[in-house]
Design a protein around this motif. Sequence first.
Motif, PDB file in Angstrom:
ATOM      1  N   VAL A 274       0.844  -1.203   0.000  1.00 48.02           N
ATOM      2  CA  VAL A 274       0.000   0.000   0.000  1.00 48.02           C
ATOM      3  C   VAL A 274       0.873   1.245   0.000  1.00 48.02           C
ATOM      4  N   TRP A 275       1.947   1.227   0.792  1.00 43.59           N
ATOM      5  CA  TRP A 275       2.873   2.368   0.802  1.00 43.59           C
ATOM      6  C   TRP A 275       3.419   2.632  -0.597  1.00 43.59           C
ATOM      7  N   TRP A 276       3.825   1.588  -1.291  1.00 38.84           N
ATOM      8  CA  TRP A 276       4.375   1.760  -2.634  1.00 38.84           C
ATOM      9  C   TRP A 276       3.354   2.403  -3.573  1.00 38.84           C
ATOM     10  N   ALA A 277       2.077   2.051  -3.424  1.00 38.74           N
ATOM     11  CA  ALA A 277       1.039   2.562  -4.327  1.00 38.74           C
ATOM     12  C   ALA A 277       0.516   3.928  -3.917  1.00 38.74           C
ATOM     13  N   ALA A 278       0.819   4.370  -2.688  1.00 41.46           N
ATOM     14  CA  ALA A 278       0.211   5.584  -2.147  1.00 41.46           C
ATOM     15  C   ALA A 278       0.896   6.834  -2.679  1.00 41.46           C
ATOM     16  N   GLY A 279       0.078   7.860  -2.926  1.00 42.54           N
ATOM     17  CA  GLY A 279       0.586   9.180  -3.281  1.00 42.54           C
ATOM     18  C   GLY A 279      -0.079  10.265  -2.467  1.00 42.54           C
ATOM     19  N   ALA A 280      -1.377  10.097  -2.236  1.00 41.39           N
ATOM     20  CA  ALA A 280      -2.131  11.058  -1.439  1.00 41.39           C
ATOM     21  C   ALA A 280      -1.733  10.937   0.036  1.00 41.39           C
ATOM     22  N   TRP A 281      -1.741  12.075   0.727  1.00 38.08           N
ATOM     23  CA  TRP A 281      -1.305  12.059   2.127  1.00 38.08           C
ATOM     24  C   TRP A 281      -2.230  11.224   2.985  1.00 38.08           C
ATOM     25  N   TRP A 282      -3.542  11.260   2.707  1.00 36.53           N
ATOM     26  CA  TRP A 282      -4.478  10.491   3.531  1.00 36.53           C
ATOM     27  C   TRP A 282      -4.228   9.001   3.399  1.00 36.53           C
ATOM     28  N   LEU A 283      -3.786   8.560   2.195  1.00 37.28           N
ATOM     29  CA  LEU A 283      -3.497   7.146   2.001  1.00 37.28           C
ATOM     30  C   LEU A 283      -2.195   6.760   2.704  1.00 37.28           C
ATOM     31  N   LEU A 284      -1.225   7.662   2.672  1.00 34.39           N
ATOM     32  CA  LEU A 284      -0.007   7.424   3.443  1.00 34.39           C
ATOM     33  C   LEU A 284      -0.321   7.351   4.943  1.00 34.39           C
ATOM     34  N   ALA A 285      -1.236   8.208   5.401  1.00 32.38           N
ATOM     35  CA  ALA A 285      -1.627   8.181   6.815  1.00 32.38           C
ATOM     36  C   ALA A 285      -2.323   6.867   7.158  1.00 32.38           C
ATOM     37  N   LEU A 286      -3.188   6.395   6.259  1.00 31.20           N
ATOM     38  CA  LEU A 286      -3.862   5.117   6.487  1.00 31.20           C
ATOM     39  C   LEU A 286      -2.850   3.983   6.540  1.00 31.20           C
ATOM     40  N   PHE A 287      -1.889   3.994   5.606  1.00 27.72           N
ATOM     41  CA  PHE A 287      -0.819   2.992   5.647  1.00 27.72           C
ATOM     42  C   PHE A 287      -0.103   3.020   6.986  1.00 27.72           C
ATOM     43  N   ALA A 288       0.251   4.220   7.451  1.00 27.23           N
ATOM     44  CA  ALA A 288       1.027   4.346   8.685  1.00 27.23           C
ATOM     45  C   ALA A 288       0.273   3.763   9.873  1.00 27.23           C
ATOM     46  N   VAL A 289      -1.016   4.041   9.977  1.00 28.33           N
ATOM     47  CA  VAL A 289      -1.795   3.559  11.118  1.00 28.33           C
ATOM     48  C   VAL A 289      -1.933   2.042  11.082  1.00 28.33           C
ATOM     49  N   VAL A 290      -2.313   1.475   9.929  1.00 32.75           N
ATOM     50  CA  VAL A 290      -2.525   0.020   9.842  1.00 32.75           C
ATOM     51  C   VAL A 290      -1.190  -0.718   9.968  1.00 32.75           C
ATOM     52  N   PHE A 291      -0.144  -0.184   9.352  1.00 33.04           N
ATOM     53  CA  PHE A 291       1.187  -0.769   9.507  1.00 33.04           C
ATOM     54  C   PHE A 291       1.580  -0.793  10.978  1.00 33.04           C
ATOM     55  N   GLY A 292       1.303   0.299  11.674  1.00 35.23           N
ATOM     56  CA  GLY A 292       1.607   0.364  13.096  1.00 35.23           C
ATOM     57  C   GLY A 292       0.820  -0.644  13.907  1.00 35.23           C
TER      58      GLY A 292
END
Length: 380
Positions: A274-292
């Motif tokens: 998901v991180w690799w595919a993400a560009g929008a900040w909200w998607l990066l934020a979603l990645f960060a939370v679920v990854f965490g």
Amino acid sequence: MVVAAAFTLMFVGFAAAYSFAAFFGAFQAEFGASRGDVALVFSMAAFLWFLTGAPGGVLADRFGARRVALAGVACLAAVSGSVAALYVTYSVGIGIGVGLVYVPSVGAVQPWFGANRAAASGIAVAGIGAGNIAGPLLAAWWIGLFGWRGAYVALAILVLVLGMTAALALKERSSGERRNSQGLGLREALVTGPFWLLYVSLTLSCIGLFVPMVHLGAYAQDLGYSEAQGVTLVSLIGLGSLLGRFTVGPFADRLGRSRSLAAMYAGLGAMLLVWWAAGAWWLLALFAVVFGICYGAYVALLPSIVMDLYGPRAVSGITGCLYTGAGLGTLVGPWLAGAAYDALGAYDLPIFAGAACSFLAAAVVVLMIRNEKTQVLHRG
């Protein structure tokens, strides 16, 4: 009392460690270093804290967690105030300090709980997630007020006051209880199959695990986001980690801790994609939370799995030895990711490699579960 003291010790230790994301840009500017060189500072620190966990755990099993944790806090406070040779002192001081705080603290929690052990462990190691949230944000604030050198002095004060208080409050079993504990000793555990399967899974998972901890802020800035937004993403990993440690443990106690560990490894791999595919900040934020969440849950599960497999006799020593595998993965992951960026100008290769290693780690745990079932059938 044990859980609260362990929580606080891990909070101060990992707040100091994960504050590194806020200092990343300052280090590049101060020393004119590449991303690979700066990332190596953190990789060495993480390698040492995992490596130090083994002797730290053995010492805690023999002399008690309180004494070892006090020594660890002293190392953390000393490095936080040292600026003369930062590349050496950060790696060595943070590495040894976290190693002497983390494994003895989490090991001290395990013998006090039975059916709800994963839940209790999750609450204790939630201090790591809280430190992951607070460390980068506090460091960024203090850097703005005092500069990066002054920010380390502020971290030293935080570590010393909270850490020493928590270490002194760490309630321990008596030496007689420790000697009479049931279960396998360290040497006996080292010759078992599950130990080495867990070891391999930790090594594989940590190759990708710490890449976003070090590089996500810089990655966000490469996409055009501000430094503050990048630091916030790293803190969101801490928020997810906090949620994972609190929420997954009770379910794992009922559904199976080893199965839950495999699921968390697989979740890490999926989130890296998901991180690799993400560009929008909200998607990066979603990645960060679920990854965490996946990261926090698996860190909470591992000591409980060790307790399930080997009993309380040498739980700190066994856990510490397992974490040397995590240290090997952490040593190469962030550093190679920085080197790949310096050579290729992108993070695609390290992200894919980290995801593949996470999926392999899940497969290794599934193999361990199947071997356990086979042994049970043979005994039956």
